[in-house]
Design a protein around this motif. Structure first.
Motif, mmCIF file in Angstrom:
data_model
loop_
_atom_site.group_PDB
_atom_site.id
_atom_site.type_symbol
_atom_site.label_atom_id
_atom_site.label_comp_id
_atom_site.label_asym_id
_atom_site.label_seq_id
_atom_site.Cartn_x
_atom_site.Cartn_y
_atom_site.Cartn_z
ATOM 1 N N ARG A 150 39.212 41.385 46.771
ATOM 2 C CA ARG A 150 39.513 42.218 45.610
ATOM 3 C C ARG A 150 40.939 42.754 45.629
ATOM 4 N N VAL A 151 41.375 43.303 46.749
ATOM 5 C CA VAL A 151 42.703 43.904 46.822
ATOM 6 C C VAL A 151 43.779 42.861 46.542
ATOM 7 N N ALA A 152 43.687 41.709 47.210
ATOM 8 C CA ALA A 152 44.687 40.654 47.019
ATOM 9 C C ALA A 152 44.645 40.095 45.603
ATOM 10 N N TYR A 153 43.429 39.952 45.077
ATOM 11 C CA TYR A 153 43.282 39.395 43.731
ATOM 12 C C TYR A 153 44.018 40.241 42.703
ATOM 13 N N PHE A 154 43.766 41.546 42.702
ATOM 14 C CA PHE A 154 44.397 42.407 41.697
ATOM 15 C C PHE A 154 45.865 42.661 42.017
ATOM 16 N N ARG A 155 46.251 42.635 43.303
ATOM 17 C CA ARG A 155 47.667 42.756 43.619
ATOM 18 C C ARG A 155 48.442 41.589 43.012
ATOM 19 N N ASN A 156 47.874 40.384 43.088
ATOM 20 C CA ASN A 156 48.535 39.218 42.490
ATOM 21 C C ASN A 156 48.656 39.356 40.976
ATOM 22 N N ARG A 157 47.669 39.993 40.347
ATOM 23 C CA ARG A 157 47.771 40.229 38.896
ATOM 24 C C ARG A 157 48.955 41.154 38.619
ATOM 25 N N CYS A 158 49.100 42.203 39.424
ATOM 26 C CA CYS A 158 50.210 43.150 39.227
ATOM 27 C C CYS A 158 51.558 42.458 39.427
ATOM 28 N N LEU A 159 51.623 41.593 40.445
ATOM 29 C CA LEU A 159 52.899 40.957 40.782
ATOM 30 C C LEU A 159 53.347 39.930 39.749
ATOM 31 N N GLU A 160 52.446 39.531 38.855
ATOM 32 C CA GLU A 160 52.859 38.624 37.787
ATOM 33 C C GLU A 160 53.899 39.282 36.890
ATOM 34 N N CYS A 161 53.848 40.627 36.801
ATOM 35 C CA CYS A 161 54.844 41.353 36.009
ATOM 36 C C CYS A 161 55.840 42.108 36.891
ATOM 37 N N HIS A 162 55.427 42.477 38.083
ATOM 38 C CA HIS A 162 56.234 43.388 38.899
ATOM 39 C C HIS A 162 56.836 42.725 40.136
ATOM 40 N N HIS A 173 35.059 35.143 33.808
ATOM 41 C CA HIS A 173 34.171 34.176 34.447
ATOM 42 C C HIS A 173 34.133 34.314 35.968
ATOM 43 N N VAL A 174 34.999 35.138 36.525
ATOM 44 C CA VAL A 174 35.112 35.237 37.986
ATOM 45 C C VAL A 174 35.181 36.704 38.397
ATOM 46 N N LEU A 175 34.318 37.112 39.307
ATOM 47 C CA LEU A 175 34.377 38.440 39.909
ATOM 48 C C LEU A 175 34.812 38.262 41.351
ATOM 49 N N PRO A 176 35.984 38.773 41.729
ATOM 50 C CA PRO A 176 36.446 38.552 43.107
ATOM 51 C C PRO A 176 35.498 39.167 44.127
ATOM 52 N N ALA A 177 35.323 38.482 45.232
ATOM 53 C CA ALA A 177 34.482 38.999 46.321
ATOM 54 C C ALA A 177 35.105 40.278 46.867
ATOM 55 N N PRO A 178 34.298 41.179 47.427
ATOM 56 C CA PRO A 178 34.841 42.447 47.934
ATOM 57 C C PRO A 178 36.028 42.270 48.872
ATOM 58 N N GLY A 179 35.977 41.261 49.744
ATOM 59 C CA GLY A 179 37.068 41.053 50.676
ATOM 60 C C GLY A 179 38.329 40.502 50.042
#
Length: 348
Positions: free
Chosen positions: A109-121, A101-107
């Motif tokens: 994007r990096v932080a958004y997906f980094r936070n997804r990675c950090l949920e496990c790492h 339901h949400v597409l992160p804005a270009p600015g």
């Protein structure tokens, strides 16, 4: 009326509440096509509903080589082949990283997906020094390193994102598996969901594997498909799709009379089935039965008069028996629909 439980509408399926295979099935409708995708017998694509197992409606076949050797495998294939997915025992899924339901804005994007990675790492993060990560553009871009985008060398205008999440950026070379086509690429197709199938489903999907091989090029694929299709038709004589595939592979194996008989069994049940009329007309021509081919092309044209190739094939069949009037009229109709058919102009 909505059925509310603790304020939630229980008639709406939330993938986050489903077990992994059913959760991923919601995304697999569009993101798991595979080289070959076959509708299960007695099912339609629109029968699937979120919350059900995808493999009960579609059989998706992929080459036996893993997605790790093929950079053009689908996102879903690559993700399931990743170490992250295997180590999570199914907990990692599409919605672990993507919010539909949400597409992160270009600015962002990096932080958004980094936070997804950090949920496990979070406990064991990147091993690169902080100053190295900061110097990169953009800084601290997890997916820039571990899910690199690669411009395709043999598919124009296509960029692929590596969903295998490798620790190290892979070399930009095309693997042998990627370059294979025809017999070599599809000689050993396997069911993508094979680990989820029970014994009965595994037996039933052999029919689907036969149809997948039928749709692959080359004589070896046709030879491998034939016994699977013959078994399917013996079990279900009313399986018209399997019968059509049997007719096609028999034609490719230079047995046109037998293939034509299979198509005629289909047409005995559904006289206006366009794909069967087309296949039967081609095989009648191969068998030298040009009058039968003419009749079958006329029936196909009655079902779909907008196919220029049908009119062209009718003209070619008529030329074989010097039926000039039929050949001329069919040529005119083909050119009316597609004026670029140079060979048909020569016939005319």
């Amino acid at each position: 009326r909505p059925e509310l439980v603790d304020g939630r509408d229980m008639t709406i399926v939330n993938p986050a509440d489903l077990p992994p295979s059913r959760r991923d099935a919601v995304c697999e409708q569009c993101h798991l096509i595979g080289p070959r995708r076959i509708a299960r017998v007695d099912t339609r694509s629109e029968d699937f509903r979120p919350g059900l197992e995808f493999y009960r409606f579609w059989s998706v076949f992929v080459p036996e080589a893993t997605a790790g050797t093929n950079k053009f495998a689908s996102q879903d294939e690559q993700m399931h082949d990743s170490r992250c997915s295997r180590a999570s025992q199914g907990r990692l899924g599409c919605i672990s990283c993507h919010d539909p339901h949400v597409l992160p804005a270009p600015g962002e994007r990096v932080a958004y997906f980094r936070n997804r990675c950090l949920e496990c790492h979070a406990d064991q993060g990147c091993r690169l020094a902080a100053n190295v990560r900061q110097e990169r553009k953009p800084a601290n871009d997890c997916i820039g390193c571990h899910m690199p985008r690669s411009n395709s060398s043999n598919n124009a205008h296509v960029a692929t994102t590596n969903h295998r999440i490798p620790r190290h950026k892979p070399a930009e070379t095309e693997s042998p598996a990627t370059a294979e086509t025809g017999d070599r690429a599809y000689s050993s197709l396997v069911h993508f969901h094979r680990d989820l199938l029970g014994e009965q489903d595994r037996a039933l999907t052999e029919r689907d594997r036969g149809m997948a091989l039928c749709r692959s090029s080359g004589e070896a694929a046709a030879a491998a498909a034939l016994p699977l299709l013959e078994a399917a038709v013996r079990a279900r004589p009313d399986d018209l799709s399997a019968l059509e595939c049997e007719g096609e592979v028999l034609g490719r194996l230079r047995r046109p009379e037998e293939g034509l008989a299979a198509y005629k069994m289909v047409l005995a049940t559904d006289a206006t089935r366009q794909t069967a009329l087309e296949g039967a007309a081609h095989l009648a021509f191969k068998a030298g039965r040009h009058k039968d081919s003419i009749e079958l092309w006329k029936r196909a044209i009655a079902v779909n008069p907008w196919r220029s190739d049908y009119h062209a094939d009718l003209a070619l069949a008529a030329l074989q028996i010097r039926d000039w009037a039929t050949a001329a009229e069919a040529s005119r109709q083909a050119l009316r629909l597609n004026p670029t058919l140079v060979q048909v102009r020569k016939w005319l």
